[in-house]
Structures are given as structure tokens and as C-alpha cells.
Write a protein that holds these residues in place. Structure first.
Motif, short mmCIF file in Angstrom:
data_model
loop_
_atom_site.label_atom_id
_atom_site.label_comp_id
_atom_site.label_asym_id
_atom_site.label_seq_id
_atom_site.Cartn_x
_atom_site.Cartn_y
_atom_site.Cartn_z
N GLU A 152 0.62 -1.26 0.06
CA GLU A 152 -0.03 -0.10 0.06
C GLU A 152 1.12 1.09 0.05
OE1 GLU A 152 -3.28 1.93 2.74
OE2 GLU A 152 -3.29 -0.11 2.65
N LEU A 153 1.94 1.39 0.60
CA LEU A 153 2.73 2.43 0.78
C LEU A 153 3.44 2.66 -0.45
CD1 LEU A 153 4.10 4.53 2.44
CD2 LEU A 153 5.81 2.97 3.28
N LEU A 154 3.84 1.41 -1.21
CA LEU A 154 4.62 1.73 -2.47
C LEU A 154 3.43 2.32 -3.54
CD1 LEU A 154 6.56 -1.58 -2.48
CD2 LEU A 154 7.45 0.76 -2.86
N ASP A 155 2.22 2.06 -3.33
CA ASP A 155 1.24 2.59 -4.19
C ASP A 155 1.23 4.10 -4.13
OD1 ASP A 155 0.74 -0.11 -5.32
OD2 ASP A 155 -1.09 -0.37 -4.05
N VAL A 156 1.14 4.40 -2.89
CA VAL A 156 1.07 5.88 -2.65
C VAL A 156 2.37 6.74 -3.27
CG1 VAL A 156 0.98 7.61 -0.85
CG2 VAL A 156 -0.32 5.73 -0.52
N PHE A 157 3.36 6.04 -3.03
CA PHE A 157 4.72 6.57 -3.10
C PHE A 157 4.64 6.83 -4.78
CE2 PHE A 157 8.93 5.82 -5.26
CZ PHE A 157 9.79 6.74 -4.73
N TRP A 158 4.18 5.75 -5.55
CA TRP A 158 4.37 5.90 -7.01
C TRP A 158 3.17 7.14 -7.62
CZ3 TRP A 158 8.58 4.03 -8.48
CH2 TRP A 158 8.96 2.81 -7.79
N SER A 159 2.17 7.15 -6.62
CA SER A 159 1.08 8.16 -7.11
C SER A 159 1.30 9.46 -6.77
CB SER A 159 -0.23 7.63 -6.47
OG SER A 159 -0.17 7.97 -5.28
N VAL A 160 2.33 10.12 -5.86
CA VAL A 160 2.36 11.11 -5.29
C VAL A 160 3.58 12.07 -6.06
CG1 VAL A 160 1.20 10.56 -3.16
CG2 VAL A 160 3.75 10.58 -3.23
N HIS A 161 4.15 11.36 -6.94
CA HIS A 161 5.34 12.22 -7.62
C HIS A 161 5.52 11.36 -9.04
CE1 HIS A 161 7.78 8.49 -6.79
NE2 HIS A 161 8.96 8.94 -7.52
N ASP A 162 6.21 11.93 -9.96
CA ASP A 162 6.50 11.29 -11.16
C ASP A 162 8.06 10.72 -11.19
OD1 ASP A 162 7.18 10.83 -13.79
OD2 ASP A 162 6.81 12.84 -14.43
N PRO A 163 7.71 9.28 -11.12
CA PRO A 163 8.81 8.56 -11.01
C PRO A 163 9.77 8.58 -12.44
CG PRO A 163 6.87 6.97 -11.27
CD PRO A 163 6.61 8.57 -11.11
N THR A 164 9.14 8.96 -13.54
CA THR A 164 9.88 9.24 -14.82
C THR A 164 10.74 10.18 -14.80
OG1 THR A 164 8.25 10.29 -15.86
CG2 THR A 164 8.05 7.94 -15.70
N GLN A 165 10.79 11.23 -14.03
CA GLN A 165 11.78 12.39 -14.01
C GLN A 165 13.20 12.03 -13.43
OE1 GLN A 165 9.98 15.62 -12.50
NE2 GLN A 165 8.62 16.05 -14.31
N ILE A 166 14.24 12.36 -14.07
CA ILE A 166 15.63 12.14 -13.66
C ILE A 166 16.09 13.26 -12.86
CG2 ILE A 166 18.05 11.69 -14.22
CD1 ILE A 166 17.02 10.16 -16.43
N ASN A 167 16.32 13.18 -11.46
CA ASN A 167 16.69 14.53 -10.90
C ASN A 167 15.80 15.61 -11.00
OD1 ASN A 167 19.02 12.69 -10.05
ND2 ASN A 167 20.43 13.49 -11.60
N ARG A 168 14.70 15.66 -10.88
CA ARG A 168 13.81 16.91 -10.55
C ARG A 168 12.49 16.25 -10.17
NH1 ARG A 168 12.87 20.07 -15.38
NH2 ARG A 168 11.39 21.05 -13.98
#
Length: 85
Positions: free
Chosen positions: A1-17
Motif C-alpha cells: 500500500e505504501l508503495l502504491d502511494v509513493f508511485w502516485s504522489v510524484h513522477d517516477p519518470t523524471q531524472i533528478n527533478r
């Protein structure tokens, strides 16, 4: 569940931003405390990439957790101090 929230609250495709913030301190990263957590994170990353929901290549780093050092006082509650939260 925590990982699902992690992926949803930011853009994991942006490098260093994230949004307007740029620099290696803004990279997407997971710091695992145990080998089991590391494996779960890797599986979740693979599932996210295979689903296509991220909209691109997931660049999130997965590393073993190192000793944590609390940030300086001026970084604590940054949003509330700067924007009145």
C-alpha cells in the motif's frame, strides 16, 4: 500500500527533478531497510513499468538505506514556513 502511494504522489519518470525542483537531491528513490523491502520495491517498479501507468521509463533508484541525518532547522516544516501551510 505504501508503495502504491509513493508511485502516485510524484513522477517516477523524471531524472533528478520533481516539478520545478531540479538536482540530484530531487531524484526519485526508495531506501530499503531490509532485503525483503528491496525485493518488494523492485517488484513494484517492474509492475509499474509493465503496466504503462507511469507514462514512461521509471527511473526510481532502489538502494539499501544508509544512516539518516536530520536536515537543518531551516529545512524542517519547509512548506508551512514558506507558504503558511
Amino acid at each position: 500500500e505504501l508503495l502504491d502511494v509513493f508511485w502516485s504522489v510524484h513522477d517516477p519518470t523524471q531524472i533528478n527533478r520533481q516539478g520545478p525542483d531540479v538536482g540530484s537531491q530531487y531524484r526519485s528513490a526508495i531506501f530499503a531497510l531490509t532485503p525483503e523491502q528491496e525485493q518488494e520495491a523492485k517488484e513494484a517498479l517492474t509492475n509499474l513499468e509493465e503496466s504503462g501507468e507511469a507514462g514512461g521509463r521509471v527511473v526510481t533508484e532502489i538502494n539499501a538505506a544508509a544512516p539518516f541525518h536530520q536536515a537543518e532547522d531551516y529545512h524542517q516544516q519547509y512548506y508551512e514556513k514558506r507558504f503558511g501551510g
